[in-house]
Design an enzyme around this catalytic site. Structure first.
Site, PDB file in Angstrom:
ATOM      1  N   CYS A   2      29.358  46.721  39.710  1.00  0.00           N
ATOM      2  CA  CYS A   2      28.871  46.514  41.076  1.00  0.00           C
ATOM      3  C   CYS A   2      27.567  45.711  41.102  1.00  0.00           C
ATOM      4  O   CYS A   2      26.775  45.772  40.167  1.00  0.00           O
ATOM      5  CB  CYS A   2      28.585  47.848  41.742  1.00  0.00           C
ATOM      6  SG  CYS A   2      29.859  49.064  41.486  1.00  0.00           S
ATOM      7  N   ARG A  27      29.754  39.329  38.415  1.00  0.00           N
ATOM      8  CA  ARG A  27      29.820  40.616  37.727  1.00  0.00           C
ATOM      9  C   ARG A  27      31.195  41.265  37.894  1.00  0.00           C
ATOM     10  O   ARG A  27      31.529  42.195  37.171  1.00  0.00           O
ATOM     11  CB  ARG A  27      28.742  41.550  38.290  1.00  0.00           C
ATOM     12  CG  ARG A  27      27.332  41.065  38.018  1.00  0.00           C
ATOM     13  CD  ARG A  27      26.344  41.829  38.835  1.00  0.00           C
ATOM     14  NE  ARG A  27      26.237  43.213  38.410  1.00  0.00           N
ATOM     15  CZ  ARG A  27      25.276  43.699  37.653  1.00  0.00           C
ATOM     16  NH1 ARG A  27      24.315  42.910  37.223  1.00  0.00           N
ATOM     17  NH2 ARG A  27      25.238  44.966  37.323  1.00  0.00           N
ATOM     18  N   TRP A  74      32.913  47.578  42.371  1.00  0.00           N
ATOM     19  CA  TRP A  74      33.961  47.553  41.355  1.00  0.00           C
ATOM     20  C   TRP A  74      34.441  48.989  41.262  1.00  0.00           C
ATOM     21  O   TRP A  74      33.722  49.866  40.787  1.00  0.00           O
ATOM     22  CB  TRP A  74      33.378  47.074  40.028  1.00  0.00           C
ATOM     23  CG  TRP A  74      34.384  46.833  38.955  1.00  0.00           C
ATOM     24  CD1 TRP A  74      35.097  45.687  38.751  1.00  0.00           C
ATOM     25  CD2 TRP A  74      34.797  47.748  37.943  1.00  0.00           C
ATOM     26  NE1 TRP A  74      35.923  45.835  37.672  1.00  0.00           N
ATOM     27  CE2 TRP A  74      35.760  47.094  37.151  1.00  0.00           C
ATOM     28  CE3 TRP A  74      34.448  49.049  37.617  1.00  0.00           C
ATOM     29  CZ2 TRP A  74      36.385  47.682  36.061  1.00  0.00           C
ATOM     30  CZ3 TRP A  74      35.069  49.651  36.538  1.00  0.00           C
ATOM     31  CH2 TRP A  74      36.025  48.971  35.771  1.00  0.00           C
ATOM     32  N   ASN A 100      25.003  51.558  42.095  1.00  0.00           N
ATOM     33  CA  ASN A 100      25.702  51.063  40.922  1.00  0.00           C
ATOM     34  C   ASN A 100      25.649  52.154  39.862  1.00  0.00           C
ATOM     35  O   ASN A 100      24.580  52.720  39.648  1.00  0.00           O
ATOM     36  CB  ASN A 100      24.998  49.796  40.410  1.00  0.00           C
ATOM     37  CG  ASN A 100      25.841  49.053  39.408  1.00  0.00           C
ATOM     38  OD1 ASN A 100      26.990  49.403  39.185  1.00  0.00           O
ATOM     39  ND2 ASN A 100      25.279  48.015  38.818  1.00  0.00           N
ATOM     40  N   GLY A 101      26.766  52.466  39.236  1.00  0.00           N
ATOM     41  CA  GLY A 101      26.775  53.524  38.223  1.00  0.00           C
ATOM     42  C   GLY A 101      27.748  54.616  38.609  1.00  0.00           C
ATOM     43  O   GLY A 101      28.614  54.413  39.459  1.00  0.00           O
ATOM     44  N   GLU A 481      39.256  37.673  18.837  1.00  0.00           N
ATOM     45  CA  GLU A 481      38.490  37.093  19.945  1.00  0.00           C
ATOM     46  C   GLU A 481      39.340  36.078  20.724  1.00  0.00           C
ATOM     47  O   GLU A 481      39.294  36.040  21.956  1.00  0.00           O
ATOM     48  CB  GLU A 481      37.205  36.447  19.388  1.00  0.00           C
ATOM     49  CG  GLU A 481      36.322  35.741  20.401  1.00  0.00           C
ATOM     50  CD  GLU A 481      35.854  36.597  21.566  1.00  0.00           C
ATOM     51  OE1 GLU A 481      36.064  37.815  21.554  1.00  0.00           O
ATOM     52  OE2 GLU A 481      35.310  36.029  22.529  1.00  0.00           O
ATOM     53  N   LYS A 485      40.164  36.442  24.683  1.00  0.00           N
ATOM     54  CA  LYS A 485      39.845  35.406  25.679  1.00  0.00           C
ATOM     55  C   LYS A 485      41.068  35.085  26.520  1.00  0.00           C
ATOM     56  O   LYS A 485      40.998  35.011  27.741  1.00  0.00           O
ATOM     57  CB  LYS A 485      39.368  34.108  24.996  1.00  0.00           C
ATOM     58  CG  LYS A 485      37.971  34.066  24.462  1.00  0.00           C
ATOM     59  CD  LYS A 485      36.873  34.093  25.490  1.00  0.00           C
ATOM     60  CE  LYS A 485      36.461  35.463  25.896  1.00  0.00           C
ATOM     61  NZ  LYS A 485      35.580  36.223  25.066  1.00  0.00           N
ATOM     62  N   GLU A 488      42.141  38.053  28.876  1.00  0.00           N
ATOM     63  CA  GLU A 488      41.165  38.313  29.942  1.00  0.00           C
ATOM     64  C   GLU A 488      41.324  37.379  31.129  1.00  0.00           C
ATOM     65  O   GLU A 488      41.231  37.804  32.266  1.00  0.00           O
ATOM     66  CB  GLU A 488      39.746  38.036  29.415  1.00  0.00           C
ATOM     67  CG  GLU A 488      39.095  39.132  28.701  1.00  0.00           C
ATOM     68  CD  GLU A 488      37.623  38.825  28.528  1.00  0.00           C
ATOM     69  OE1 GLU A 488      36.811  39.561  29.087  1.00  0.00           O
ATOM     70  OE2 GLU A 488      37.272  37.854  27.830  1.00  0.00           O
ATOM     71  N   HIS A 504      54.157  43.849   8.743  1.00  0.00           N
ATOM     72  CA  HIS A 504      54.164  45.294   8.949  1.00  0.00           C
ATOM     73  C   HIS A 504      54.416  45.656  10.410  1.00  0.00           C
ATOM     74  O   HIS A 504      54.070  46.754  10.833  1.00  0.00           O
ATOM     75  CB  HIS A 504      52.842  45.896   8.446  1.00  0.00           C
ATOM     76  CG  HIS A 504      52.621  45.640   7.002  1.00  0.00           C
ATOM     77  ND1 HIS A 504      53.228  46.365   6.009  1.00  0.00           N
ATOM     78  CD2 HIS A 504      51.905  44.661   6.370  1.00  0.00           C
ATOM     79  CE1 HIS A 504      52.886  45.879   4.831  1.00  0.00           C
ATOM     80  NE2 HIS A 504      52.086  44.834   5.022  1.00  0.00           N
ATOM     81  N   LYS A 604      31.327  41.866  34.474  1.00  0.00           N
ATOM     82  CA  LYS A 604      30.549  41.156  33.456  1.00  0.00           C
ATOM     83  C   LYS A 604      29.815  42.136  32.558  1.00  0.00           C
ATOM     84  O   LYS A 604      29.760  41.963  31.355  1.00  0.00           O
ATOM     85  CB  LYS A 604      29.546  40.207  34.138  1.00  0.00           C
ATOM     86  CG  LYS A 604      28.694  39.397  33.170  1.00  0.00           C
ATOM     87  CD  LYS A 604      29.529  38.465  32.326  1.00  0.00           C
ATOM     88  CE  LYS A 604      28.757  37.825  31.198  1.00  0.00           C
ATOM     89  NZ  LYS A 604      29.651  37.256  30.172  1.00  0.00           N
TER      90      LYS A 604
END
Ligand code: M6R
Length: 609
Positions: A2, A27, A74, A100-101, A481, A485, A488, A504, A604
């Protein structure tokens, strides 16, 4: 997560509040809202909506206002809708709060408030804050006194900005969630991160944890949770507005991909004198480093992948044993951390809740704490014993790019520093590695100049519904990574795997409808990759390979290829292959019309567990 904004001062058009909120869009959010008092009025106007700020903007009249708060939400508790969007308010609609939180004990507080007759409208944890505050004001406390009672009852993390309709003040609270105060010529602007403020002022106060602020048009006062007055200093923001604007680029992500060579150049000049690594501010004695035997690395997401590259480097050059885990696991594992161990916490934002929790856990065991972090003044930099800044500048794209290569670069330098202190690296060897590290930024520039072919390849590969990313050795983290990317920002399922594990399990996925990205520079494991590639080809998998320029063998086996320059020291290759991997994800997502800078559901900086 948020975003929070608050303003008090001389009257301004409502667009000011909304535009500041827009700077927090990156964010990640799903709904938004504002509460403000129009000039010459005592009535608070509340506007909330599901979806983008753009829509909110259209709803707002061209009011002038002198006090207001705003929020991008969020969702954590309750679905994204208008009712759950902030600001939330009390029964009398006098107190308006953005938060926020997470208030962890909201259920029991809500039970208590329901018994006291409070009526709730939303499913959020936040809504208990204005009601609890109202409850204490009813008990004949003044609003500030009542707020102290409230914050001492709340458990969890919270940055709060609030207004009380009858007062010319805004109230702010910070606990385990960032909040900064910008000092304007006339008035004050509060926000959950500094780049949002930096457009309006360069004079900023970073509230410390467990602080409460009361801000009027011309003054501000700060207290700790024990009601003791505190006097934080006004600092200067070093961020230029250029750094937080896209400029000629279509997206922040692309801009940030292109910034990488310059960042590495600067880090090289800052932390080396070409002959040796210099960490002037690092508070770890040579004696401590000489005897250091064990390192634990904690981080999340992309920072975890950077740390994973670091593990390969530290084990090889400094010969220490390195244990790495994602912070969300590390914090709950019974890790045998001892006081002689070093814990390295890596974070772009320095506000990731799980990483902070794992750091606190390690601190309680007496270990030394080293932070690798991009945001100076963040909670991480304040809680560790010492830290190395990555100086990548504000990273706005939710998909981390430049922060990653800056973290890997710094980890490489730290490895050299440690290996030298331990006597495992001679000055000559150090100079040689540094010589090539210096060239990395030039190599990255070269790759960036040749992105056109990747744009075409990405178009062709956008049709695949599933990707496997394979790498070996130090490029196994690169595969993780690359997959992160892609998933996402394009939402295509993508898995990163060590190529040797393919047989495997993941090999079962491969057929002509699946794409495999093989990271295969010419290193000591090259021949092994050749075999893996043959196995994929035999099963008709479509391969995009990242190869060393001049490759003769793999080049003829694969569907498509991109090249990176030849290196003498292949341990630097994660810094090169990162560029095509990031760019590939970018072009695929662009091709699919995805929202690249603000991918769905992502934030973010993940400031809640
Ligand atoms: O701010 P941090 O580096 O601590 O963030 C860690 C992760 O949340 C972050 O890297 C996330 O995985 C990114 N979206 C990756 O692109």
């Amino acid at each position: 997560m948020c975003g929070i904004v608050g303003y008090i001062g001389e009257s301004k058009p409502i667009s000011f509040l909304v535009e500041t909120l827009e700077r927090l869009e990156y964010r990640g959010y799903d709904s938004c809202g504002v509460a403000y008092r129009p000039k010459n009025s005592l009535r608070i106007i509340l506007k909330k909506r599901r979806g983008k700020i753009e829509g909110l903007k259209k709803e707002l009249l061209s009011h002038q206002f002198d006090i207001g708060i705003a929020h991008t939400r969020w969702a954590t508790h309750g679905i994204p809708n208008r009712i759950n969007a902030h600001p939330h308010f009390d029964c009398q609609r006098h107190i308006f709060v953005v938060h926020n939180g997470i208030v962890e004990n909201y259920k029991e507080l809500k039970k208590f408030l329901l018994k006291r007759g409070h009526k709730f409208r939303s499913q959020t944890d936040t809504e208990i804050i204005p009601h609890l505050w109202e409850e204490y004001i009813k008990r004949r406390k003044n609003p500030l006194e009542a707020l102290f009672e409230v914050v001492n009852l709340l458990e969890g993390s919270f940055a709060i900005v609030a207004l009380v309709s009858s007062l010319d003040k805004i109230f702010v609270v910070r606990k385990d969630s960032p909040l900064s105060l910008g000092v304007l010529k006339e008035g004050f602007l509060v926000a959950s991160d500094i780049p949002a403020i930096s457009f309006s002022t360069k004079r900023v106060v970073n509230l410390a944890d467990r602080q409460v602020g009361v801000i009027s048009k011309s003054s501000w006062e700060v207290y700790d949770f024990h009601r003791r007055r505190r006097y934080p200093k006004v600092g200067k923001v070093e961020i230029s507005s250029q750094e937080v604007e896209k400029g000629k680029f279509a997206h922040f992500m692309l801009k940030e991909i292109f910034e990488q060579p310059q960042i590495l150049k600067s880090l090289y000049s800052l932390y080396t004198n070409r002959e040796e690594v210099k960490f002037k501010e690092l508070n770890l004695s040579k004696k401590y480093l000489r005897t250091l035997q064990r390192i634990f690395i904690f981080a999340c997401g992309t920072a975890f992948h950077a740390g994973f590259v670091g593990k390969y480097l530290l084990e090889k050059y400094a010969r220490v044993s390195v244990e790495i885990d994602v912070s969300s696991e590390a914090r709950y594992r019974s890790l045998p951390i001892r006081k002689e161990d070093l814990v390295i916490a890596i974070s772009q934002s320095g506000e990731t809740a799980d990483t902070l929790a794992s750091v606190r856990e390690a601190k309680s065991r007496g270990a030394k704490l080293l932070g690798i972090c991009n945001v100076l003044g963040s909670t991480l930099t304040r809680e560790v014993d010492t830290f190395i800044p990555t100086f990548a500048g504000p990273e706005i794209g939710v998909a981390s790019t430049k922060a990653y290569t800056a973290q890997v670069f710094v980890l490489f330098l730290f490895t050299i520093y440690l290996a030298k202190a331990k006597g495992f690296l001679t000055s000559l060897q150090e100079r040689e590695i540094l010589k090539e590290l210096r060239d990395v930024s030039r190599y990255q520039e070269k790759i960036l100049k040749e992105l056109d072919s990747l744009r075409r390849i990405a178009k062709k590969f956008s049709k695949f519904g599933c990707f496997l990313f394979l790498g070996r050795g130090i490029n196994y983290p690169s595969a993780l990574e690359g997959a992160l990317k892609l998933k996402e920002i394009s939402y295509i399922p993508a898995e990163g795997y060590p190529a040797g594990e393919m047989k495997h399990g993941p090999i079962a996925l491969i057929d002509e409808y699946r794409a495999v990205v093989c990271i295969a520079p010419q290193d000591s494991l090259y021949e092994k990759m050749v075999s893996n590639i043959c196995e994929i080809k035999a099963r008709k998998g479509k391969i995009l390979a990242i190869l060393t320029r001049g490759d003769k063998e793999i080049v003829s086996l694969v569907e498509e290829k991109v090249f990176v320059p030849k290196l003498n020291n292949q341990d630097l290759s994660p810094l090169l292959v990162a560029i095509p991997l990031q760019s590939f994800a970018y072009f695929v997502a662009k091709n699919l019309g995805c929202e690249i800078d603000q991918p769905r559901n992502l934030a973010k900086s993940v400031t809640v567990e």
